[in-house]
Design a protein around this motif. Structure first.
Motif, PDB file in Angstrom:
ATOM      1  N   GLY A  95       0.808  -1.214   0.000  1.00 46.58           N
ATOM      2  CA  GLY A  95       0.000   0.000   0.000  1.00 46.58           C
ATOM      3  C   GLY A  95       0.843   1.266   0.000  1.00 46.58           C
ATOM      4  N   TYR A  96       1.995   1.203   0.660  1.00 48.25           N
ATOM      5  CA  TYR A  96       2.876   2.363   0.713  1.00 48.25           C
ATOM      6  C   TYR A  96       3.270   2.804  -0.693  1.00 48.25           C
ATOM      7  CZ  TYR A  96       7.075   5.176   1.485  1.00 48.25           C
ATOM      8  OH  TYR A  96       8.011   6.187   1.467  1.00 48.25           O
ATOM      9  N   TYR A  97       3.668   1.854  -1.524  1.00 48.65           N
ATOM     10  CA  TYR A  97       4.111   2.192  -2.875  1.00 48.65           C
ATOM     11  C   TYR A  97       2.936   2.485  -3.805  1.00 48.65           C
ATOM     12  CZ  TYR A  97       8.767   1.007  -1.374  1.00 48.65           C
ATOM     13  OH  TYR A  97       9.971   1.005  -0.698  1.00 48.65           O
ATOM     14  N   HIS A  98       1.790   1.860  -3.538  1.00 48.99           N
ATOM     15  CA  HIS A  98       0.612   2.170  -4.351  1.00 48.99           C
ATOM     16  C   HIS A  98       0.168   3.611  -4.100  1.00 48.99           C
ATOM     17  CE1 HIS A  98      -2.820   1.548  -6.827  1.00 48.99           C
ATOM     18  NE2 HIS A  98      -3.692   1.665  -5.837  1.00 48.99           N
ATOM     19  N   ARG A  99       0.272   4.056  -2.851  1.00 45.38           N
ATOM     20  CA  ARG A  99      -0.045   5.452  -2.531  1.00 45.38           C
ATOM     21  C   ARG A  99       0.868   6.401  -3.301  1.00 45.38           C
ATOM     22  NH1 ARG A  99       2.479   8.846   1.007  1.00 45.38           N
ATOM     23  NH2 ARG A  99       1.300  10.691   1.697  1.00 45.38           N
ATOM     24  N   LEU A 100       2.142   6.087  -3.380  1.00 44.48           N
ATOM     25  CA  LEU A 100       3.076   6.936  -4.117  1.00 44.48           C
ATOM     26  C   LEU A 100       2.707   6.995  -5.595  1.00 44.48           C
ATOM     27  CD1 LEU A 100       6.541   5.982  -2.556  1.00 44.48           C
ATOM     28  CD2 LEU A 100       5.056   7.923  -2.003  1.00 44.48           C
ATOM     29  N   PHE A 101       2.233   5.870  -6.137  1.00 48.81           N
ATOM     30  CA  PHE A 101       1.798   5.830  -7.536  1.00 48.81           C
ATOM     31  C   PHE A 101       0.599   6.752  -7.750  1.00 48.81           C
ATOM     32  CE2 PHE A 101      -1.216   4.041 -10.612  1.00 48.81           C
ATOM     33  CZ  PHE A 101      -0.444   4.049 -11.769  1.00 48.81           C
ATOM     34  N   ILE A 102      -0.381   6.685  -6.854  1.00 52.86           N
ATOM     35  CA  ILE A 102      -1.568   7.533  -6.969  1.00 52.86           C
ATOM     36  C   ILE A 102      -1.190   9.006  -6.854  1.00 52.86           C
ATOM     37  CG2 ILE A 102      -3.775   8.165  -5.919  1.00 52.86           C
ATOM     38  CD1 ILE A 102      -4.041   5.238  -5.034  1.00 52.86           C
ATOM     39  N   LEU A 103      -0.315   9.332  -5.909  1.00 52.80           N
ATOM     40  CA  LEU A 103       0.115  10.721  -5.738  1.00 52.80           C
ATOM     41  C   LEU A 103       0.820  11.250  -6.991  1.00 52.80           C
ATOM     42  CD1 LEU A 103       1.442  10.650  -2.051  1.00 52.80           C
ATOM     43  CD2 LEU A 103      -0.612  11.823  -2.889  1.00 52.80           C
ATOM     44  N   LYS A 104       1.598  10.384  -7.631  1.00 53.74           N
ATOM     45  CA  LYS A 104       2.286  10.794  -8.857  1.00 53.74           C
ATOM     46  C   LYS A 104       1.277  11.066  -9.968  1.00 53.74           C
ATOM     47  CE  LYS A 104       6.044   9.328 -11.932  1.00 53.74           C
ATOM     48  NZ  LYS A 104       7.022   8.248 -12.238  1.00 53.74           N
ATOM     49  N   PHE A 105       0.264  10.219 -10.065  1.00 50.70           N
ATOM     50  CA  PHE A 105      -0.817  10.381 -11.036  1.00 50.70           C
ATOM     51  C   PHE A 105      -1.555  11.696 -10.765  1.00 50.70           C
ATOM     52  CE2 PHE A 105      -4.225   7.514 -13.260  1.00 50.70           C
ATOM     53  CZ  PHE A 105      -4.423   8.488 -14.218  1.00 50.70           C
ATOM     54  N   GLN A 106      -1.912  11.921  -9.506  1.00 50.79           N
ATOM     55  CA  GLN A 106      -2.610  13.155  -9.127  1.00 50.79           C
ATOM     56  C   GLN A 106      -1.788  14.384  -9.483  1.00 50.79           C
ATOM     57  OE1 GLN A 106      -3.205  12.563  -4.939  1.00 50.79           O
ATOM     58  NE2 GLN A 106      -5.143  11.467  -5.185  1.00 50.79           N
ATOM     59  N   SER A 107      -0.512  14.319  -9.200  1.00 49.28           N
ATOM     60  CA  SER A 107       0.373  15.457  -9.449  1.00 49.28           C
ATOM     61  C   SER A 107       0.431  15.805 -10.930  1.00 49.28           C
ATOM     62  CB  SER A 107       1.778  15.140  -8.924  1.00 49.28           C
ATOM     63  OG  SER A 107       2.666  16.213  -9.193  1.00 49.28           O
ATOM     64  N   ALA A 108       0.434  14.783 -11.780  1.00 44.80           N
ATOM     65  CA  ALA A 108       0.497  15.017 -13.226  1.00 44.80           C
ATOM     66  C   ALA A 108      -0.735  15.774 -13.703  1.00 44.80           C
ATOM     67  CB  ALA A 108       0.626  13.686 -13.961  1.00 44.80           C
ATOM     68  N   ILE A 109      -1.920  15.361 -13.252  1.00 46.42           N
ATOM     69  CA  ILE A 109      -3.144  16.037 -13.671  1.00 46.42           C
ATOM     70  C   ILE A 109      -3.233  17.436 -13.051  1.00 46.42           C
ATOM     71  CG2 ILE A 109      -5.669  15.921 -13.714  1.00 46.42           C
ATOM     72  CD1 ILE A 109      -4.136  13.821 -15.454  1.00 46.42           C
ATOM     73  N   SER A 110      -2.749  17.590 -11.833  1.00 48.76           N
ATOM     74  CA  SER A 110      -2.803  18.889 -11.150  1.00 48.76           C
ATOM     75  C   SER A 110      -1.895  19.929 -11.788  1.00 48.76           C
ATOM     76  CB  SER A 110      -2.448  18.727  -9.661  1.00 48.76           C
ATOM     77  OG  SER A 110      -3.463  18.037  -8.977  1.00 48.76           O
ATOM     78  N   THR A 111      -0.944  19.512 -12.630  1.00 52.81           N
ATOM     79  CA  THR A 111      -0.099  20.503 -13.308  1.00 52.81           C
ATOM     80  C   THR A 111      -0.930  21.410 -14.204  1.00 52.81           C
ATOM     81  OG1 THR A 111       0.411  18.957 -15.119  1.00 52.81           O
ATOM     82  CG2 THR A 111       2.003  19.092 -13.303  1.00 52.81           C
ATOM     83  N   ILE A 112      -2.092  20.923 -14.658  1.00 51.45           N
ATOM     84  CA  ILE A 112      -2.976  21.766 -15.476  1.00 51.45           C
ATOM     85  C   ILE A 112      -3.457  22.944 -14.645  1.00 51.45           C
ATOM     86  CG2 ILE A 112      -5.131  21.836 -16.778  1.00 51.45           C
ATOM     87  CD1 ILE A 112      -4.809  18.797 -17.224  1.00 51.45           C
ATOM     88  N   GLU A 113      -3.929  22.659 -13.449  1.00 49.34           N
ATOM     89  CA  GLU A 113      -4.409  23.707 -12.549  1.00 49.34           C
ATOM     90  C   GLU A 113      -3.265  24.588 -12.069  1.00 49.34           C
ATOM     91  OE1 GLU A 113      -7.594  23.153  -9.296  1.00 49.34           O
ATOM     92  OE2 GLU A 113      -5.683  22.910  -8.238  1.00 49.34           O
ATOM     93  N   GLU A 114      -2.110  23.995 -11.835  1.00 49.29           N
ATOM     94  CA  GLU A 114      -0.971  24.730 -11.290  1.00 49.29           C
ATOM     95  C   GLU A 114      -0.213  25.526 -12.346  1.00 49.29           C
ATOM     96  OE1 GLU A 114       1.087  21.509  -9.496  1.00 49.29           O
ATOM     97  OE2 GLU A 114      -0.383  21.279  -7.883  1.00 49.29           O
ATOM     98  N   CYS A 115      -0.481  25.262 -13.602  1.00 47.19           N
ATOM     99  CA  CYS A 115       0.106  26.054 -14.684  1.00 47.19           C
ATOM    100  C   CYS A 115      -0.479  27.458 -14.613  1.00 47.19           C
ATOM    101  CB  CYS A 115      -0.222  25.401 -16.027  1.00 47.19           C
ATOM    102  SG  CYS A 115       0.307  26.362 -17.457  1.00 47.19           S
ATOM    103  N   ASP A 116       0.350  28.473 -14.646  1.00 47.01           N
ATOM    104  CA  ASP A 116      -0.116  29.848 -14.471  1.00 47.01           C
ATOM    105  C   ASP A 116      -0.865  30.397 -15.687  1.00 47.01           C
ATOM    106  OD1 ASP A 116       0.910  30.131 -11.882  1.00 47.01           O
ATOM    107  OD2 ASP A 116       2.907  30.586 -12.661  1.00 47.01           O
ATOM    108  N   LYS A 117      -0.830  29.667 -16.802  1.00 48.62           N
ATOM    109  CA  LYS A 117      -1.527  30.107 -18.005  1.00 48.62           C
ATOM    110  C   LYS A 117      -2.936  29.492 -18.022  1.00 48.62           C
ATOM    111  CE  LYS A 117       2.844  31.064 -18.488  1.00 48.62           C
ATOM    112  NZ  LYS A 117       3.697  30.547 -19.521  1.00 48.62           N
ATOM    113  N   PRO A 118      -3.986  30.282 -18.253  1.00 45.37           N
ATOM    114  CA  PRO A 118      -5.342  29.733 -18.295  1.00 45.37           C
ATOM    115  C   PRO A 118      -5.475  28.624 -19.341  1.00 45.37           C
ATOM    116  CG  PRO A 118      -5.421  32.114 -18.161  1.00 45.37           C
ATOM    117  CD  PRO A 118      -3.986  31.750 -18.384  1.00 45.37           C
TER     118      PRO A 118
END
Length: 281
Positions: A95-118
């Protein structure tokens, strides 16, 4: 400023001279389903756009018949989601490593929101599962009349975990509707999505939709990039904080942003009834 090169296995990216980046998900034979390479490319692309001063706004679309059929289930069955625990497995360690996988996935999609350009999502055809995660991370959403939306994760035995459950309630402001579509995985038409506020516009055809998306992106690109980036940043911050916290943070942010030459440029252009010209970030 040095031009950035955008080369990805699953994305087609172009940047126009007026600062509009067009990002197209391109896995048409797989109905633009998201495999690991796709969401990795999304993360890398929007992180690169964030640091590219030549880009002022973004249109995110997809090639082929639909926006996306959702997660690539064939790949998922061979990855962490498809592995059943063996009797000898230590659930905590796995579960520890599966959590890291999910967080990495989340982070990739969140780059859209975190990108300063609309980012403007332009949706045609089906937008299923992870498609909702992706468009809910965008700033503006438009669609063609043939578009439909499904929060599909419950139908594959899981809760959506890459942003839909966190962002969708704040976008539409109707908790009952959100729970309805997330619990039932039912199909939501473009007209219903417009009615509840998920979309800002619905256009008759995909061509019409893309024209409006690009036109909106071009309008944004003409504004001060300092003002636009600041506005996006402050809107996102204020969404996740109290009114008082948002106001205090805005005051602090603008003590720096108000030092931009763009304010004087904009005022002078307005007085002269001219279109202001702003340098890139």
């Amino acid at each position: 400023m040095t031009a950035h090169s955008y080369e990805f296995q699953t994305l087609n990216v172009s940047v126009s001279t007026d600062g509009v980046a067009c990002v197209e998900v391109s896995r048409p034979k797989a109905l633009n389903s998201y495999n690991t390479q796709t969401w990795t490319d999304i993360g890398r692309c929007f992180e690169q756009i964030k640091h590219d001063g030549n880009v002022r706004s973004v249109v995110l679309s997809a090639s082929g018949r639909m926006f996306t059929a959702g997660l690539d289930l064939k790949e998922a069955l061979t990855g962490p989601l498809g592995k059943r625990p063996d009797s000898g497995d230590d659930a905590a360690r796995r579960g520890y490593y599966h959590r890291l996988f999910i967080l990495k996935f989340q982070s990739a999609i969140s780059t859209i929101e975190e990108c300063d350009k609309p980012v403007i999502a332009a949706v045609h055809g089906a937008c299923i599962g992870i498609g909702i995660d992706v468009i809910s991370a965008c700033d503006i959403r438009v669609a063609s009349e043939d578009a439909y939306f499904m929060v599909k994760e419950v139908d594959i035995g899981m809760a959506a975990d890459v942003g839909t459950l966190q962002r969708l309630p704040k976008i539409v402001g109707n908790n009952s509707w959100v729970r309805d579509v997330c619990y039932t995985a039912r199909k939501v038409s473009a007209s219903e999505a417009l009615e509840v506020g998920l979309l800002s516009k619905v256009l008759p055809t995909q061509k019409d939709m893309m024209a409006v998306a690009v036109e909106t992106a071009q309008a944004i690109a003409k504004k001060s990039p300092v003002a636009v980036a600041s506005t996006k940043h402050l809107l996102n911050y204020s969404r996740d904080h109290s009114v008082r916290e948002g106001l205090e943070y805005t005051a602090l942010w603008n003590t720096l942003a108000h030092n931009s030459h763009d304010m004087a440029t904009a005022v002078m252009a307005s007085l002269k009834k001219q279109q202001a010209q702003f340098p890139n970030l």
